[in-house]
Design a protein around this motif. Structure first.
Motif, PDB file in Angstrom:
ATOM      1  N   VAL A   1       0.174  -3.866   5.381  1.00 55.18           N
ATOM      2  CA  VAL A   1       0.775  -2.807   4.576  1.00 55.18           C
ATOM      3  C   VAL A   1       1.909  -3.356   3.724  1.00 55.18           C
ATOM      4  O   VAL A   1       2.186  -2.852   2.642  1.00 55.18           O
ATOM      5  N   ALA A   2       2.555  -4.424   4.198  1.00 55.76           N
ATOM      6  CA  ALA A   2       3.721  -4.967   3.500  1.00 55.76           C
ATOM      7  C   ALA A   2       3.756  -6.480   3.640  1.00 55.76           C
ATOM      8  O   ALA A   2       3.014  -7.062   4.431  1.00 55.76           O
ATOM      9  N   GLU A   3       4.648  -7.078   2.872  1.00 56.06           N
ATOM     10  CA  GLU A   3       4.893  -8.515   2.983  1.00 56.06           C
ATOM     11  C   GLU A   3       6.388  -8.735   3.030  1.00 56.06           C
ATOM     12  O   GLU A   3       7.172  -7.904   2.562  1.00 56.06           O
ATOM     13  N   ALA A   4       6.798  -9.852   3.619  1.00 53.12           N
ATOM     14  CA  ALA A   4       8.221 -10.175   3.689  1.00 53.12           C
ATOM     15  C   ALA A   4       8.755 -10.365   2.274  1.00 53.12           C
ATOM     16  O   ALA A   4       8.078 -10.928   1.414  1.00 53.12           O
ATOM     17  N   TYR A   5       9.962  -9.890   2.040  1.00 56.48           N
ATOM     18  CA  TYR A   5      10.565  -9.980   0.717  1.00 56.48           C
ATOM     19  C   TYR A   5      11.773 -10.893   0.770  1.00 56.48           C
ATOM     20  O   TYR A   5      12.664 -10.721   1.595  1.00 56.48           O
ATOM     21  N   GLU A   6      11.769 -11.883  -0.103  1.00 58.00           N
ATOM     22  CA  GLU A   6      12.919 -12.772  -0.235  1.00 58.00           C
ATOM     23  C   GLU A   6      13.508 -12.572  -1.614  1.00 58.00           C
ATOM     24  O   GLU A   6      12.800 -12.636  -2.616  1.00 58.00           O
TER      25      GLU A   6
ATOM     26  N   LYS B   1       0.841  -1.194   0.000  1.00 59.89           N
ATOM     27  CA  LYS B   1       0.000   0.000   0.000  1.00 59.89           C
ATOM     28  C   LYS B   1       0.875   1.242   0.000  1.00 59.89           C
ATOM     29  O   LYS B   1       2.055   1.192   0.354  1.00 59.89           O
ATOM     30  N   VAL B   2       0.291   2.371  -0.355  1.00 62.19           N
ATOM     31  CA  VAL B   2       1.009   3.641  -0.353  1.00 62.19           C
ATOM     32  C   VAL B   2       1.246   4.063   1.091  1.00 62.19           C
ATOM     33  O   VAL B   2       0.335   4.060   1.914  1.00 62.19           O
ATOM     34  N   MET B   3       2.487   4.416   1.401  1.00 60.16           N
ATOM     35  CA  MET B   3       2.849   4.923   2.728  1.00 60.16           C
ATOM     36  C   MET B   3       3.591   6.234   2.538  1.00 60.16           C
ATOM     37  O   MET B   3       3.882   6.639   1.414  1.00 60.16           O
TER      38      MET B   3
ATOM     39  N   ASN C   1       5.942   3.494  -2.061  1.00 62.23           N
ATOM     40  CA  ASN C   1       4.797   3.205  -2.929  1.00 62.23           C
ATOM     41  C   ASN C   1       4.641   1.692  -3.053  1.00 62.23           C
ATOM     42  O   ASN C   1       5.587   0.941  -2.781  1.00 62.23           O
ATOM     43  N   PRO C   2       3.481   1.217  -3.494  1.00 60.33           N
ATOM     44  CA  PRO C   2       3.308  -0.223  -3.674  1.00 60.33           C
ATOM     45  C   PRO C   2       4.379  -0.800  -4.609  1.00 60.33           C
ATOM     46  O   PRO C   2       4.678  -0.232  -5.650  1.00 60.33           O
ATOM     47  N   GLY C   3       4.969  -1.900  -4.180  1.00 62.63           N
ATOM     48  CA  GLY C   3       6.003  -2.549  -4.977  1.00 62.63           C
ATOM     49  C   GLY C   3       7.417  -2.192  -4.559  1.00 62.63           C
ATOM     50  O   GLY C   3       8.362  -2.867  -4.949  1.00 62.63           O
ATOM     51  N   ASP C   4       7.571  -1.137  -3.764  1.00 65.53           N
ATOM     52  CA  ASP C   4       8.909  -0.754  -3.304  1.00 65.53           C
ATOM     53  C   ASP C   4       9.432  -1.779  -2.302  1.00 65.53           C
ATOM     54  O   ASP C   4       8.680  -2.307  -1.488  1.00 65.53           O
TER      55      ASP C   4
ATOM     56  N   ASN D   1       7.545  -6.477  11.276  1.00 69.95           N
ATOM     57  CA  ASN D   1       6.457  -7.267  11.865  1.00 69.95           C
ATOM     58  C   ASN D   1       5.171  -6.460  11.964  1.00 69.95           C
ATOM     59  O   ASN D   1       4.087  -6.972  11.672  1.00 69.95           O
ATOM     60  N   ILE D   2       5.266  -5.199  12.345  1.00 70.08           N
ATOM     61  CA  ILE D   2       4.076  -4.346  12.447  1.00 70.08           C
ATOM     62  C   ILE D   2       3.460  -4.124  11.066  1.00 70.08           C
ATOM     63  O   ILE D   2       2.248  -4.256  10.883  1.00 70.08           O
ATOM     64  N   LEU D   3       4.294  -3.800  10.084  1.00 69.38           N
ATOM     65  CA  LEU D   3       3.785  -3.544   8.734  1.00 69.38           C
ATOM     66  C   LEU D   3       3.167  -4.788   8.100  1.00 69.38           C
ATOM     67  O   LEU D   3       2.162  -4.709   7.396  1.00 69.38           O
TER      68      LEU D   3
END
Length: 55
Positions: free
Chosen positions: A33-38, A7-9, A13-16, A26-28
């Motif tokens: 708002v976010a997902e873990a990135y591997e 989501k936009v924060m 921006n989305p995808g960043d 963990n909060i995000l």
């Protein structure tokens, strides 16, 4: 920890993909708002050796 924003924060921006602390991540993630990135695993190419026979 690296996260990917969904989501936009105020700072992304989305995808960043950004590096944040484990606590922030963990909060995000829990708030959606976010997902873990591997990072994608790098594959190594094997070169094929061609031998030619000469007579």
């Amino acid at each position: 920890m690296k996260i990917k924003y969904l989501k936009v924060m105020h700072n992304a921006n989305p995808g960043d993909v950004l590096e944040v602390t484990e606590f922030e991540a963990n909060i995000l993630i829990k708030t959606g708002v976010a997902e873990a990135y591997e990072e994608p695993k790098k594959t190594t190419r094997k070169t094929k050796t061609v031998t030619t026979e000469q007579e």
